[in-house]
Scaffold this motif. Structure first.
Motif, mmCIF file in Angstrom:
data_model
loop_
_atom_site.group_PDB
_atom_site.id
_atom_site.type_symbol
_atom_site.label_atom_id
_atom_site.label_comp_id
_atom_site.label_asym_id
_atom_site.label_seq_id
_atom_site.Cartn_x
_atom_site.Cartn_y
_atom_site.Cartn_z
ATOM 1 N N LEU A 105 0.831 -1.206 0.000
ATOM 2 C CA LEU A 105 0.000 0.000 0.000
ATOM 3 C C LEU A 105 0.864 1.254 0.000
ATOM 4 O O LEU A 105 0.581 2.222 -0.706
ATOM 5 C CB LEU A 105 -0.949 0.003 1.203
ATOM 6 N N LEU A 106 1.934 1.243 0.785
ATOM 7 C CA LEU A 106 2.854 2.386 0.782
ATOM 8 C C LEU A 106 3.505 2.531 -0.587
ATOM 9 O O LEU A 106 3.635 3.645 -1.105
ATOM 10 C CB LEU A 106 3.919 2.226 1.869
ATOM 11 N N ASP A 107 3.893 1.407 -1.188
ATOM 12 C CA ASP A 107 4.544 1.454 -2.503
ATOM 13 C C ASP A 107 3.628 2.049 -3.577
ATOM 14 O O ASP A 107 4.071 2.876 -4.372
ATOM 15 C CB ASP A 107 4.990 0.055 -2.944
ATOM 16 N N ILE A 108 2.361 1.628 -3.616
ATOM 17 C CA ILE A 108 1.492 2.115 -4.702
ATOM 18 C C ILE A 108 1.128 3.589 -4.540
ATOM 19 O O ILE A 108 0.696 4.220 -5.503
ATOM 20 C CB ILE A 108 0.218 1.250 -4.915
ATOM 21 N N THR A 109 1.325 4.152 -3.344
ATOM 22 C CA THR A 109 1.036 5.577 -3.154
ATOM 23 C C THR A 109 2.291 6.436 -3.160
ATOM 24 O O THR A 109 2.195 7.660 -3.123
ATOM 25 C CB THR A 109 0.273 5.829 -1.833
ATOM 26 N N ARG A 110 3.471 5.803 -3.208
ATOM 27 C CA ARG A 110 4.716 6.577 -3.120
ATOM 28 C C ARG A 110 5.691 6.332 -4.267
ATOM 29 O O ARG A 110 6.623 7.092 -4.456
ATOM 30 C CB ARG A 110 5.426 6.262 -1.802
ATOM 31 N N GLU A 111 5.524 5.242 -4.993
ATOM 32 C CA GLU A 111 6.476 4.881 -6.043
ATOM 33 C C GLU A 111 5.734 4.604 -7.350
ATOM 34 O O GLU A 111 4.521 4.647 -7.402
ATOM 35 C CB GLU A 111 7.270 3.638 -5.622
ATOM 36 N N GLY A 112 6.485 4.289 -8.382
ATOM 37 C CA GLY A 112 5.875 3.891 -9.654
ATOM 38 C C GLY A 112 5.191 5.036 -10.370
ATOM 39 O O GLY A 112 5.649 6.170 -10.333
ATOM 40 N N GLY A 113 4.070 4.715 -11.014
ATOM 41 C CA GLY A 113 3.354 5.695 -11.823
ATOM 42 C C GLY A 113 1.859 5.647 -11.596
ATOM 43 O O GLY A 113 1.391 5.096 -10.609
ATOM 44 N N PRO A 114 1.096 6.189 -12.543
ATOM 45 C CA PRO A 114 -0.348 6.323 -12.364
ATOM 46 C C PRO A 114 -1.134 5.010 -12.434
ATOM 47 O O PRO A 114 -2.300 4.973 -12.073
ATOM 48 C CB PRO A 114 -0.769 7.259 -13.491
ATOM 49 N N GLY A 115 -0.528 3.930 -12.884
ATOM 50 C CA GLY A 115 -1.256 2.669 -13.028
ATOM 51 C C GLY A 115 -0.856 1.612 -12.021
ATOM 52 O O GLY A 115 -0.947 0.417 -12.300
ATOM 53 N N ASN A 116 -0.428 2.017 -10.838
ATOM 54 C CA ASN A 116 -0.013 1.058 -9.813
ATOM 55 C C ASN A 116 -1.204 0.252 -9.305
ATOM 56 O O ASN A 116 -2.301 0.791 -9.142
ATOM 57 C CB ASN A 116 0.595 1.779 -8.613
ATOM 58 N N PHE A 117 -0.966 -1.035 -9.026
ATOM 59 C CA PHE A 117 -2.011 -1.831 -8.401
ATOM 60 C C PHE A 117 -1.408 -2.960 -7.582
ATOM 61 O O PHE A 117 -0.248 -3.327 -7.754
ATOM 62 C CB PHE A 117 -3.009 -2.384 -9.427
ATOM 63 N N MET A 118 -2.229 -3.492 -6.690
ATOM 64 C CA MET A 118 -1.845 -4.644 -5.884
ATOM 65 C C MET A 118 -3.081 -5.527 -5.748
ATOM 66 O O MET A 118 -4.177 -5.039 -5.460
ATOM 67 C CB MET A 118 -1.359 -4.210 -4.498
ATOM 68 N N VAL A 119 -2.886 -6.818 -5.970
ATOM 69 C CA VAL A 119 -3.967 -7.790 -5.825
ATOM 70 C C VAL A 119 -3.585 -8.757 -4.708
ATOM 71 O O VAL A 119 -2.500 -9.339 -4.727
ATOM 72 C CB VAL A 119 -4.208 -8.581 -7.133
ATOM 73 N N VAL A 120 -4.480 -8.909 -3.745
ATOM 74 C CA VAL A 120 -4.302 -9.861 -2.644
ATOM 75 C C VAL A 120 -5.342 -10.946 -2.873
ATOM 76 O O VAL A 120 -6.544 -10.668 -2.831
ATOM 77 C CB VAL A 120 -4.510 -9.174 -1.277
#
Length: 128
Positions: free
Chosen positions: A14-29
């Motif tokens: 969650l920290l990574d998708i709001t602080r790194e990468g670009g506009p299309g970040n996602f995480m699936v659990v």
């Protein structure tokens, strides 16, 4: 990794998708057919969360009305767009909010979808 041990990795994602990468970040659990997913981008504290609905679940995994009520009590609404999943937006402006959302995610999997604490969980993180 077991669901009981997944909160720390979810928190980190969650920290990574709001602080790194670009506009299309996602995480699936996910645990088998069941999933909770997140989309976010750096600089935007809002994270879109989606939780699978009965529309896409096999019969043996369909959630009952009390479980749907639990999701709704957490602020989820059944989507009206092309994907009819449950969704809501969370603010993740602090590490504490990210930690709380990670804990909420494991609770949703356990309490809504009846996933056992020792079930194997998959976490897919994609940073653009």
């Amino acid at each position: 990794m077991k669901l009981a041990d997944a909160a720390e990795e979810i928190y980190s994602g969650l920290l990574d998708i709001t602080r790194e990468g670009g506009p299309g970040n996602f995480m699936v659990v996910s645990v088998g057919e069941v999933y909770v997913q997140f989309a976010g981008s750096p600089g935007n504290p809002q994270v879109q969360c989606e939780s699978i609905s009965n529309e896409y679940l096999p019969t043996k995994f369909k959630i009952k009305k009390p479980a749907i009520a639990k999701l709704k009590s957490l602020g989820f609404v059944l989507g009206g767009d092309e994907f009819k999943n449950f969704s809501r937006t969370y603010d993740v402006t602090t590490e504490e909010q990210a930690r709380e959302l990670a804990e909420t995610t494991t609770r949703i999997l356990q309490e809504v979808y009846c996933v056992a604490k020792d079930a194997a969980v998959q976490i897919e993180l994609s940073l653009e």
